[in-house]
Write an enzyme that holds these catalytic residues in place. Structure first.
Site, PDB file in Angstrom:
ATOM      1  CG  HIS A  53      -2.003  -1.059   1.090  1.00 20.71           C
ATOM      2  ND1 HIS A  53      -2.796  -1.447   2.153  1.00 20.71           N
ATOM      3  CD2 HIS A  53      -2.410  -1.817   0.038  1.00 20.71           C
ATOM      4  CE1 HIS A  53      -3.638  -2.390   1.762  1.00 20.71           C
ATOM      5  NE2 HIS A  53      -3.416  -2.642   0.483  1.00 20.71           N
ATOM      6  CE1 TYR A  55      -4.662  -4.824  -5.078  1.00 16.96           C
ATOM      7  CE2 TYR A  55      -5.224  -6.882  -6.155  1.00 16.96           C
ATOM      8  CZ  TYR A  55      -5.385  -5.999  -5.113  1.00 16.96           C
ATOM      9  OH  TYR A  55      -6.281  -6.272  -4.110  1.00 16.96           O
ATOM     10  CG  HIS A  74      -1.460  -8.017  -5.502  1.00 18.51           C
ATOM     11  ND1 HIS A  74      -2.463  -8.649  -4.798  1.00 18.51           N
ATOM     12  CD2 HIS A  74      -1.313  -6.793  -4.928  1.00 18.51           C
ATOM     13  CE1 HIS A  74      -2.912  -7.834  -3.851  1.00 18.51           C
ATOM     14  NE2 HIS A  74      -2.227  -6.704  -3.906  1.00 18.51           N
TER      15      HIS A  74
END
Length: 772
Positions: free
Chosen positions: A202, A257, A406
């Protein structure tokens, strides 16, 4: 000593990349670069506005309000000023609530914009007084990724601070700064922003690359600390990592993503450029989204990659990154991608208004080359037969590095699409099992067993997952027989230094190329050594892919996959995997996979040439209860209602295993692609030479080194058949080779290039000899 030297080289490489960052930019005269705590960074100019635009862009704002292509955007923002209706406010406000921006924050942003255009002091003062109290008192309850909502709120404050700067009173500046610091301390990255990672995670999204960077630029004159901290980390960590992998023209976080991660890279690009620093990124950034262009299926969906979910009702678009990259780099292909779905999310509409190039044309990808290579640190190849509904799309992967998060443990994997997904990535990101750290996710979906790759099963092997984030935490993941989990307990690297010094290297590109015509190649070739992707249970694993554009309406393409697998223990069982949606049909050494549902009509037929039939066991596993089977356990993950209508997560796989225990085994598989009604396919013949093994298929001859090592000595083989054949000879020592046919010189000198080690030529049946 060697380890110390290696780490020193890594340090020098990373520091050199930091040093050369300024070389990409064209800095404005009033922006100077300074060394702050050992990091070179551009300093905000002593003028306002400097956030998202400069004074020279202000006169154009009125024109943009009347631009036909921006009228809807402006109308949307006017409507977004309305407050939420009480009945529409959810009980739990996660980031999605704030990203669906409405009410106060939109009103004050438009007031600030109005002030830039009119210089009406009343408007500027109203913007300031309307937001300052809320900045000081706003609270945010813990909810999913709430830092995104907090950061967006900070952006609104930064806009008012910068754009209405000359209307701020000294005490108000102090109040704003204190409020910003209070909010910054609520962010997941912390303040100072030292938490989490800069390559993935993040902290590689909004918090630093948009939110803190924006506030830091706005308040720099009064409080340089926030900019120095945010920009300091960005230039030291985020930018260096991206400028390392950008030359490959690809991204590592999968096809879902990619959207949010790359969007934030581009926000940093625009923010710093509009401030006056120029482009600080490697220019390869322009071509990152071309991966999505090449993976776009004729049905509008995107070839799977990384953590994805499926729904044919919702085509995958890259609206914001295509807008930002297309407008910045004046790229008509990217603008075409943007115009597929030009509906920008509410929280980004202001940036579309400010930054979109409405004069930019659009261009379909139809004139792009049909093959695309992404080099180190990826080693990925996409091959297509065209851009229309009859197109075959094949993906081939080496994976020189594993970025985690991811990205999956899928070194050596491939996918094939033709009138439906045929050879697929199996599993899905969310469903009945949960999300990021669900049993399905970490034991099947992210693992090698869910991909068309290779397993070597050591029954005693363990896979530590103690560092893998999210709920449903476990110290170990299931033994899938696949690739190791890099990092300490499968935790992603914090920054580029940690990545290069750690155990995240998973492969090496050995050869790549396509031709002979680069625009419409007959062949596309990729070879990699993926030994490092596995634990000590293997001594050597190499995989070669060779995609053939047969330019034949009935059988448009084929792909040949050649593998060398050497286990450290001959008793470790080897598996060659092929995943599908529908149940495969196995007859002898042939595997047939069809798509017969959901409007799909493609077919894949795989002929297994190695191991020999006497030493080959071909079985299928799947169906309800065994759709995500991992050596005794099924990790069920049913789709959410209304999603994955075509069951693209798959349900079946084929496993090819040698019957006899041996340390060293080879696989040679030939995949033909056609309509599911095609009755006659090409005959597949195995070629066996003294140093090579290969395939004769249609009018093509393809060979590989028998041992997967470079062939540097004379060799030969025979070809029988009518007509002229196109030869692709791989694994050859680069340099000049002479080709003899039936004892006579056919080609006195052909060159094998260093990047592919391949020869391409045409010839008829006969006995061939190749000399150095």
């Amino acid at each position: 000593m060697k380890r110390q030297l290696y780490l020193y080289v890594i340090f020098v490489v990373v520091e050199l990349m930091v040093f050369t960052t300024k070389g990409y930019s064209q800095t404005k005269a009033d922006v100077v670069w300074k060394d702050v705590d050992g990091v070179s960074m551009p300093i905000p100019p002593k003028t306002h506005p400097r956030l998202y635009l400069r004074e020279q862009q202000v006169p154009d704002l009125k024109n943009r309000m009347n631009d036909p292509k921006l009228k809807k955007v402006w109308a949307d923002m006017i409507k977004m000023q309305e407050d939420w209706k009480p009945a529409d406010i959810p009980e739990v406000k996660d980031f999605r609530f704030y990203f669906n921006q409405k009410g106060l924050t939109v009103r004050v942003e438009l007031m600030a914009l109005n002030y830039l255009m009119t210089k009406d002091p009343k408007v500027g003062r109203e913007a300031i007084t309307s937001i300052i109290d809320t900045l000081e008192t706003a609270t945010f309850k813990p909810a999913g990724d709430i830092s995104r909502g907090i950061g967006l709120f900070m952006v609104t404050g930064a806009i008012v601070y910068d754009w209405c700067y000359d209307q701020l009173k000294p005490e108000e500046k102090t109040r704003f700064v204190k409020a910003f610091v209070r909010l910054a301390k609520m962010l997941e990255c912390g303040y100072p922003p030292v938490k989490d990672k800069s390559i993935v995670g993040h902290a590689s999204e909004w918090m630093i690359m948009r939110d803190l960077l924006s506030v830091g630029i706005a308040i720099y004159d009064e409080f340089p600390e926030m900019y120095n901290l945010a920009a300091g980390r960005f230039f030291k960590e985020h930018l260096v990592a991206r400028n390392w992998f950008y030359p490959s023209h690809n991204y590592h976080q999968g096809m879902s993503y990619l959207n949010v991660r790359f969007t934030n890279d581009l926000f940093a690009l625009w923010i710093l450029d509009r401030m006056g620093a120029g482009n600080v990124f490697n220019p390869g950034q322009q071509f990152i989204l071309y991966d999505a262009i090449y993976k776009r299926r004729p049905d509008g969906q995107i070839l799977a990659g990384g953590d994805v979910d499926y729904s044919r009702k919702k085509p995958k678009y890259y609206t914001m990154p295509a807008l930002l990259a297309g407008s910045y780099y004046k790229d008509e292909y990217l603008n075409y991608e943007f115009l597929k779905d030009p509906n920008v999310e509410p929280h980004c509409k202001l940036f579309e208004f400010l930054w979109r190039d409405t004069q930019l044309g659009s261009r379909k990808p139809d004139d792009l080359p049909l093959s695309r290579y992404s080099g180190s640190p990826f080693g990925w190849m996409i091959a297509r037969t065209g851009w229309g509904p009859e197109s075959v799309i094949a993906e081939m992967k080496v994976n020189e590095y594993s970025f985690l998060n991811h990205q999956h443990q899928d070194a050596g994997a491939f996918q094939i699409y033709y009138k439906g997904p045929l050879a697929i990535d199996a599993g899905s990101y969310t469903g009945s099992s949960g999300g990021y750290n669900s049993p399905h996710n970490k034991n099947f979906f992210k693992r090698t067993i869910a991909h068309n790759s290779l397993l070597i099963y050591d029954p005693k092997e363990t896979f530590s997952s103690s560092g893998y984030g999210g709920s449903d935490h476990t110290d170990f993941a299931a033994n899938d027989g696949g690739q190791r989990l890099p990092g300490k307990g499968w935790i992603a690297p914090r920054d580029l230094k940690e990545m290069l010094a750690g155990d995240f290297r998973t492969g090496k590109i050995l050869a790549q190329g396509f031709g002979p015509d680069n625009q419409t190649p007959d062949y596309t070739y990729l070879k990699g050594d993926i030994t490092a992707a596995y634990s000590a249970k293997v001594k050597e694993v190499k995989r070669s892919f060779l995609f053939l554009n047969l330019k034949d309406a009935k059988v448009p393409a084929a792909m040949i996959v050649f593998d060398k697998v050497v286990a450290s223990n001959p008793d470790f069982k080897k598996f060659w995997l092929l995943h599908s949606i529908e149940q495969p049909e196995i007859k002898g050494n042939q595997i047939t996979i069809k798509r017969t549902k959901n409007g799909d009509s493609g077919m894949l037929v795989n002929t297994a040439l190695l191991p020999d039939a006497a030493n080959s066991n071909i079985t299928s596993i799947g169906g309800k209860g065994k759709d995500f089977w991992v050596f005794g356990t099924n990790y069920t993950n049913d789709p959410k209602p209304g999603t994955d209508e075509a069951l693209e997560r798959g349900e079946w796989r084929v496993e090819i295993t040698p019957k006899k225990a041996a340390a060293e085994d080879y696989y040679l598989n030939v995949i033909q692609i056609a309509d599911n009604t095609q009755q006659k396919l090409h005959e597949v013949k195995r070629i066996d030479g003294d140093k090579v093994v290969g395939v004769q298929l249609a009018d093509r001859i393809v060979t590989f080194s028998k041992t997967s090592e470079t062939v540097d000595r004379p060799f030969g083989f025979s070809v029988v058949g009518k007509g002229t054949f196109k030869f692709v000879m791989t694994d050859l020592l680069p340099g000049t080779w002479q080709v003899l046919k039936d004892g006579k010189i056919l080609y006195p000198a052909l060159s094998a290039k260093g990047d592919d080690g391949a020869l391409y030529f045409e010839g008829t049946e006969g006995t061939y000899r190749f000399l150095r």
